[in-house]
Design an enzyme around this catalytic site. Structure first.
Site, PDB file in Angstrom:
ATOM      1  N   ASP A 181      -7.414 -32.393  -8.611  1.00  0.00           N
ATOM      2  CA  ASP A 181      -8.199 -33.365  -9.369  1.00  0.00           C
ATOM      3  C   ASP A 181      -7.439 -33.721 -10.651  1.00  0.00           C
ATOM      4  O   ASP A 181      -6.883 -32.860 -11.320  1.00  0.00           O
ATOM      5  CB  ASP A 181      -9.574 -32.761  -9.707  1.00  0.00           C
ATOM      6  CG  ASP A 181     -10.567 -33.826 -10.143  1.00  0.00           C
ATOM      7  OD1 ASP A 181     -11.547 -34.048  -9.414  1.00  0.00           O
ATOM      8  OD2 ASP A 181     -10.360 -34.428 -11.226  1.00  0.00           O
ATOM      9  N   HIS A 201     -15.588 -36.595  -0.635  1.00  0.00           N
ATOM     10  CA  HIS A 201     -14.650 -35.548  -1.060  1.00  0.00           C
ATOM     11  C   HIS A 201     -15.404 -34.269  -1.359  1.00  0.00           C
ATOM     12  O   HIS A 201     -16.457 -34.281  -1.981  1.00  0.00           O
ATOM     13  CB  HIS A 201     -13.812 -35.988  -2.261  1.00  0.00           C
ATOM     14  CG  HIS A 201     -14.605 -36.561  -3.404  1.00  0.00           C
ATOM     15  ND1 HIS A 201     -15.073 -37.865  -3.392  1.00  0.00           N
ATOM     16  CD2 HIS A 201     -15.027 -36.018  -4.557  1.00  0.00           C
ATOM     17  CE1 HIS A 201     -15.743 -38.091  -4.507  1.00  0.00           C
ATOM     18  NE2 HIS A 201     -15.746 -36.990  -5.239  1.00  0.00           N
TER      19      HIS A 201
HETATM   20  P1  AMP Z   1     -17.059 -37.442  -7.984  1.00  0.00           P
HETATM   21  O1  AMP Z   1     -17.650 -37.563  -9.366  1.00  0.00           O
HETATM   22  O2  AMP Z   1     -17.691 -36.353  -7.159  1.00  0.00           O
HETATM   23  O3  AMP Z   1     -17.016 -38.775  -7.275  1.00  0.00           O
HETATM   24  O4  AMP Z   1     -15.578 -36.941  -8.194  1.00  0.00           O
HETATM   25  C1  AMP Z   1     -14.491 -37.811  -8.303  1.00  0.00           C
HETATM   26  C2  AMP Z   1     -13.348 -36.967  -8.771  1.00  0.00           C
HETATM   27  O5  AMP Z   1     -12.150 -37.685  -8.554  1.00  0.00           O
HETATM   28  C3  AMP Z   1     -13.414 -36.635 -10.279  1.00  0.00           C
HETATM   29  O6  AMP Z   1     -13.437 -35.221 -10.444  1.00  0.00           O
HETATM   30  C4  AMP Z   1     -12.144 -37.287 -10.825  1.00  0.00           C
HETATM   31  O7  AMP Z   1     -11.546 -36.530 -11.859  1.00  0.00           O
HETATM   32  C5  AMP Z   1     -11.264 -37.370  -9.584  1.00  0.00           C
HETATM   33  N1  AMP Z   1     -10.249 -38.406  -9.618  1.00  0.00           N
HETATM   34  C6  AMP Z   1     -10.402 -39.701  -9.987  1.00  0.00           C
HETATM   35  N2  AMP Z   1      -9.237 -40.358  -9.892  1.00  0.00           N
HETATM   36  C7  AMP Z   1      -8.324 -39.450  -9.446  1.00  0.00           C
HETATM   37  C8  AMP Z   1      -6.930 -39.509  -9.158  1.00  0.00           C
HETATM   38  N3  AMP Z   1      -6.219 -40.641  -9.293  1.00  0.00           N
HETATM   39  N4  AMP Z   1      -6.307 -38.379  -8.735  1.00  0.00           N
HETATM   40  C9  AMP Z   1      -7.002 -37.223  -8.590  1.00  0.00           C
HETATM   41  N5  AMP Z   1      -8.324 -37.110  -8.843  1.00  0.00           N
HETATM   42  C10 AMP Z   1      -8.965 -38.203  -9.271  1.00  0.00           C
END
Ligand code: AMP
Ligand code: ZN
Length: 114
Positions: free
Chosen positions: A30, A100
């Site tokens: 993440d 995810h």
């Molecule tokens: P959610 O709130 O469950 O939709 O989680 C989305 C997750 O994706 C969050 O923890 C973000 O930090 C992560 N995220 C967003 N953009 C990226 C990225 N480019 N690479 C890795 N993680 C990401």
């Protein structure tokens, strides 16, 4: 989906920090970690939310958890413990609409979650 961030990662258009990959699942760190170990396990095929799962996706969900188990061992948190969770839609805190599984470890988790 062409405008989906995690689809772009699944198809190699954007390169995340990958820690696990097989035919159907990709695992990567993440970008804004909430614990010393914070990995996201995604199906390579686009599914928006848990609400969009079909009965035939059961094996895929099993694969996400098996991948989480392997990554937990790989990252050294299997014995100490870890948390896995899916956020779904607004009240669940979902921000990226490609399914995810979060794997969080390396610190004491709180309960109940905020
Ligand atoms: P959610 O709130 O469950 O939709 O989680 C989305 C997750 O994706 C969050 O923890 C973000 O930090 C992560 N995220 C967003 N953009 C990226 C990225 N480019 N690479 C890795 N993680 C990401
Ligand atoms: Zn997607």
């Amino acid at each position: 989906m062409s405008d989906c961030l995690f689809c772009k990662m699944a198809h190699g258009e954007i390169k995340p920090d990958v820690v696990y990959e097989d035919d159907t699942v990709l695992g990567f760190r993440d970008i804004n970690p909430q614990a010393p170990v914070h990995v996201l396990l995604i199906p390579k095929r686009h599914i928006s939310t848990l609400n969009d799962l079909e009965a035939e996706d059961g094996a895929l969900i099993g694969k996400l958890y098996l991948a989480a188990k392997r990554v937990a061992a790989q990252e050294g948190v299997a014995e100490g413990g870890y948390r896995t969770l899916f956020n779904c839609n607004g009240d669940g805190g979902q921000e990226v609409f490609h399914l995810h599984l979060h794997l969080l470890g390396g610190r004491q988790m709180r309960w109940p979650p905020g």
